[in-house]
Design a protein around this motif. Structure first.
Motif, mmCIF file in Angstrom:
data_model
loop_
_atom_site.group_PDB
_atom_site.id
_atom_site.type_symbol
_atom_site.label_atom_id
_atom_site.label_comp_id
_atom_site.label_asym_id
_atom_site.label_seq_id
_atom_site.Cartn_x
_atom_site.Cartn_y
_atom_site.Cartn_z
ATOM 1 N N SER A 212 1.012 -1.274 0.108
ATOM 2 C CA SER A 212 0.058 0.027 -0.020
ATOM 3 C C SER A 212 0.840 1.256 -0.069
ATOM 4 O O SER A 212 2.011 1.157 0.302
ATOM 5 C CB SER A 212 -0.839 0.151 1.348
ATOM 6 N N GLY A 213 0.112 2.265 -0.312
ATOM 7 C CA GLY A 213 1.055 3.572 -0.122
ATOM 8 C C GLY A 213 1.314 4.451 -1.438
ATOM 9 O O GLY A 213 1.824 5.573 -1.424
ATOM 10 N N TYR B 14 12.083 -15.331 -5.748
ATOM 11 C CA TYR B 14 11.114 -14.855 -4.509
ATOM 12 C C TYR B 14 9.707 -15.696 -4.832
ATOM 13 O O TYR B 14 9.150 -15.784 -5.936
ATOM 14 C CB TYR B 14 10.683 -13.265 -4.835
ATOM 15 N N SER B 15 9.403 -16.329 -3.778
ATOM 16 C CA SER B 15 8.308 -17.126 -3.863
ATOM 17 C C SER B 15 7.036 -16.601 -3.397
ATOM 18 O O SER B 15 6.009 -17.324 -3.530
ATOM 19 C CB SER B 15 8.819 -18.372 -2.891
ATOM 20 N N HIS B 16 6.974 -15.488 -2.709
ATOM 21 C CA HIS B 16 5.648 -15.019 -2.139
ATOM 22 C C HIS B 16 5.630 -13.635 -2.863
ATOM 23 O O HIS B 16 6.638 -12.618 -2.661
ATOM 24 C CB HIS B 16 5.724 -14.813 -0.728
ATOM 25 N N TRP B 17 4.444 -12.981 -3.282
ATOM 26 C CA TRP B 17 4.278 -11.702 -3.552
ATOM 27 C C TRP B 17 3.096 -10.935 -3.175
ATOM 28 O O TRP B 17 1.829 -11.818 -3.170
ATOM 29 C CB TRP B 17 4.053 -12.000 -5.200
ATOM 30 N N GLY B 18 3.003 -9.721 -3.123
ATOM 31 C CA GLY B 18 1.789 -8.922 -2.811
ATOM 32 C C GLY B 18 1.386 -8.503 -4.057
ATOM 33 O O GLY B 18 1.704 -8.717 -5.260
ATOM 34 N N GLN B 19 0.226 -7.650 -4.136
ATOM 35 C CA GLN B 19 -0.832 -7.417 -5.207
ATOM 36 C C GLN B 19 -0.045 -6.285 -6.033
ATOM 37 O O GLN B 19 -0.808 -6.222 -6.768
ATOM 38 C CB GLN B 19 -2.145 -7.274 -4.736
ATOM 39 N N GLY B 20 0.664 -5.525 -5.513
ATOM 40 C CA GLY B 20 1.099 -4.216 -6.072
ATOM 41 C C GLY B 20 0.496 -3.139 -5.723
ATOM 42 O O GLY B 20 -0.716 -3.119 -5.199
ATOM 43 N N THR B 21 1.094 -1.882 -6.013
ATOM 44 C CA THR B 21 0.517 -0.578 -5.717
ATOM 45 C C THR B 21 1.006 0.243 -6.720
ATOM 46 O O THR B 21 2.266 0.159 -6.880
ATOM 47 C CB THR B 21 0.809 -0.058 -4.109
ATOM 48 N N GLN B 22 0.266 1.118 -7.177
ATOM 49 C CA GLN B 22 0.587 1.872 -8.542
ATOM 50 C C GLN B 22 1.110 3.276 -7.828
ATOM 51 O O GLN B 22 0.790 4.022 -7.024
ATOM 52 C CB GLN B 22 -0.617 2.161 -9.165
ATOM 53 N N VAL B 23 2.234 3.463 -8.512
ATOM 54 C CA VAL B 23 3.093 4.576 -8.229
ATOM 55 C C VAL B 23 3.142 5.673 -9.627
ATOM 56 O O VAL B 23 3.656 4.993 -10.384
ATOM 57 C CB VAL B 23 4.506 4.727 -7.610
ATOM 58 N N THR B 24 2.576 6.799 -9.370
ATOM 59 C CA THR B 24 2.445 7.722 -10.786
ATOM 60 C C THR B 24 3.277 8.903 -10.439
ATOM 61 O O THR B 24 2.802 9.693 -9.596
ATOM 62 C CB THR B 24 1.176 7.732 -11.341
ATOM 63 N N VAL B 25 4.170 9.121 -11.233
ATOM 64 C CA VAL B 25 5.055 10.474 -11.079
ATOM 65 C C VAL B 25 4.669 11.238 -12.305
ATOM 66 O O VAL B 25 5.200 10.874 -13.311
ATOM 67 C CB VAL B 25 6.475 10.030 -10.827
ATOM 68 N N SER B 26 4.062 12.248 -12.186
ATOM 69 C CA SER B 26 3.557 13.341 -13.241
ATOM 70 C C SER B 26 3.367 14.573 -12.590
ATOM 71 O O SER B 26 2.749 15.008 -11.478
ATOM 72 C CB SER B 26 2.337 12.706 -13.782
#
Length: 121
Positions: free
Chosen positions: A5-6, A108-120
């Motif tokens: 998150s974040g 890496y065997s375990h992964w999270g779902q991802g969080t989008q970072v947009t720099v604009s």
């Protein structure tokens, strides 16, 4: 089991702090890493940190700007993103591996779902 998150929208030069919370189980002893993937590009290693925190690893493109840390009492890993650039725009994933020093996503065997970072601007 890993929840990132974040993420969000930030202007160039700005900062964000990403969090990766472990839930349902502990990743005690694991090395935790962050990767990112931009549209049309391969997944890229960003940073990693051993369980003890004694060793950190960074991708060349983020060295000196990003900092990885962990709070084992809270079962959370953080990625502080400073001096953000438009090229940092991507989905950021946290992941866990039993191997030390690995930068290869395949390790890496375990992964999270991802969080989008947009720099604009």
């Amino acid at each position: 089991q890993l929840q990132a998150s974040g993420g969000g929208l930030v202007q160039p030069g700005g900062s964000l702090r990403l969090s990766c919370a472990e839930s349902g189980r502990t990743f005690r002893g694991y090395q935790m890493g962050w990767f990112r993937q931009a549209p049309g590009k391969e997944r890229e290693f960003v940073a990693a940190l051993t369980w003890s925190g004694a060793n950190t690893y960074y991708g060349d493109s983020v060295k000196g700007r990003f900092t990885i840390s962990r709070d084992n009492a809270k079962n959370t890993v953080y990625l502080q993103l400073n001096s953000l650039k438009t090229d940092d725009t991507a989905v950021y994933y946290c992941a866990a591996t039993v191997y030390i020093g690995k930068r290869d996503a395949a390790a890496y065997s375990h992964w999270g779902q991802g969080t989008q970072v947009t720099v604009s601007s």
